[in-house]
Scaffold this motif. Sequence first.
Motif, PDB file in Angstrom:
ATOM      1  N   GLU A  60     -51.279 -29.917 101.935  1.00 38.88           N
ATOM      2  CA  GLU A  60     -50.864 -30.988 101.024  1.00 38.88           C
ATOM      3  C   GLU A  60     -51.018 -30.541  99.569  1.00 38.88           C
ATOM      4  N   GLY A  61     -52.155 -29.920  99.251  1.00 36.42           N
ATOM      5  CA  GLY A  61     -52.366 -29.442  97.893  1.00 36.42           C
ATOM      6  C   GLY A  61     -51.399 -28.344  97.504  1.00 36.42           C
ATOM      7  N   MET A  62     -51.090 -27.433  98.442  1.00 36.94           N
ATOM      8  CA  MET A  62     -50.122 -26.377  98.151  1.00 36.94           C
ATOM      9  C   MET A  62     -48.733 -26.961  97.923  1.00 36.94           C
ATOM     10  N   MET A  63     -48.396 -28.017  98.649  1.00 34.60           N
ATOM     11  CA  MET A  63     -47.125 -28.701  98.410  1.00 34.60           C
ATOM     12  C   MET A  63     -47.090 -29.333  97.024  1.00 34.60           C
ATOM     13  N   ILE A  91     -47.819 -19.771  96.988  1.00 32.64           N
ATOM     14  CA  ILE A  91     -48.494 -18.495  97.257  1.00 32.64           C
ATOM     15  C   ILE A  91     -49.777 -18.388  96.442  1.00 32.64           C
ATOM     16  N   ALA A  92     -49.732 -18.831  95.170  1.00 31.16           N
ATOM     17  CA  ALA A  92     -50.933 -18.785  94.330  1.00 31.16           C
ATOM     18  C   ALA A  92     -52.051 -19.638  94.933  1.00 31.16           C
ATOM     19  N   ALA A  93     -51.700 -20.839  95.400  1.00 22.94           N
ATOM     20  CA  ALA A  93     -52.701 -21.681  96.038  1.00 22.94           C
ATOM     21  C   ALA A  93     -53.179 -21.076  97.352  1.00 22.94           C
ATOM     22  N   GLY A 112     -60.021 -26.116 102.406  1.00 16.86           N
ATOM     23  CA  GLY A 112     -58.734 -26.793 102.408  1.00 16.86           C
ATOM     24  C   GLY A 112     -58.792 -28.139 101.716  1.00 16.86           C
ATOM     25  N   ILE A 113     -59.834 -28.904 101.983  1.00 19.76           N
ATOM     26  CA  ILE A 113     -59.993 -30.206 101.321  1.00 19.76           C
ATOM     27  C   ILE A 113     -60.172 -30.017  99.821  1.00 19.76           C
ATOM     28  N   ALA A 114     -60.935 -28.975  99.437  1.00 15.60           N
ATOM     29  CA  ALA A 114     -61.141 -28.702  98.017  1.00 15.60           C
ATOM     30  C   ALA A 114     -59.824 -28.360  97.324  1.00 15.60           C
ATOM     31  N   ILE A 115     -58.952 -27.617  98.000  1.00 17.33           N
ATOM     32  CA  ILE A 115     -57.646 -27.279  97.415  1.00 17.33           C
ATOM     33  C   ILE A 115     -56.806 -28.542  97.217  1.00 17.33           C
TER      34      ILE A 115
END
Length: 398
Positions: A60-63, A91-93, A112-115
């Motif tokens: 979700e954060g990468m999106m 990619i950076a995330a 993952g939650i932190a991202i």
Amino acid sequence: MLAVVAVLVAASAVRVLTGTDALTGSGVVNAALRLAVPIGLAGLSGLWSERAGVANLGIEGMMIIGTVCGAWAGYTHGVWAGVLAGALGGIAAGLLHAVATVTFGVDQAVCGIAINILALGVARFLSVIAFSGLPGAGATQSPPVRGVIDTVSVPFLAGGAGTPDLLGDLERTRWFLVSDAAGILRGLLHEVSWFTVLAVALVLGSVVVLWYTAFGLRLRSAGEHPAAADSLGVPVHRMRYCGVLVSGALAGLAGSYLVTVSSNVYREGQTGGRGFIGLAAMIFGNWRPGGTAGGALLFGYADALQLRQATAVHVLLLLAAVLAWTAALVVLRRRPRTAAALALAGVAAFAVFQTTDAIPTQLIYATPYLVTLLVLVTVAQRLRMPTYAGLPYRRGET
């Protein structure tokens, strides 16, 4: 295939009995395809990461990063530049996730939650810098992306290039089963975005790379038994890095789709939990690309139906009753208890359908999420995730 045919026959029967043409109409199917693309890409993102042995709850954060990067590049350099920038942002995330989990052994779920949390702040920070002061934009919204991604229709079958629309003609006849099959096929072939074509190619490419190449075998071995793979010379950490970086790129593409095809602007909160629904699609698909794509289409269909014709959601109760009874007849001999439970579920769905004329608005909007929960509960018994997904690996461990 038998299950697909059974669902099609049941849907056709319900459509004829109730007159709800939207149930198998090409409009709903086409909308479902559009809504399924970001979910499918998010599910494919999770599949690449977890096949390599790294659980990725940060999709979700990468999106989110993909949406803001895609909107900025799309506004300044054009729509396809936005697609590329969204992938690079993802990619950076993904690199951040890989460094933390693969190199330093941070708990993968926590990372993952932190991202996801970090991405919210980063997206606001970037949007303030990039969009503040621009016409029609601000801290939570970008200006429109320049250009559009064209659509394509298949000639003769779906009316592409000015040719006859054979499937459309069949759909309008309203024949039992034939029109329903034609409507579904036309929805998949008529005015399909080139971005959707790219997403389908990525699904097929994932099948080929992960299951028919030496690289794919090495990557999957890093998620199944990294110690055994390491003993045979497979660079486990490098394979895990590759899996997470591809995962980030796919999640970023899912984000850029939202600002280039679904909409032409970035808005805060635009992802709407699609990253988590993508994970559900991946689980539904048993960590395989084809199944993941099928799960994404199912969730997209539930969303499209409530958007295109809210009253059609009520008809799903009758369809559920038909399918439950059909499933009960199939499993009656081998698993009588399961058959009895399915039969009771069918009776309950039919009773609710008969005693009500509509579904409350709140439940209509919750349909995609309810379908997600029901699917996960239904398929939970046959799932097998990669053995070492979510577990860190240090060389010398067994």
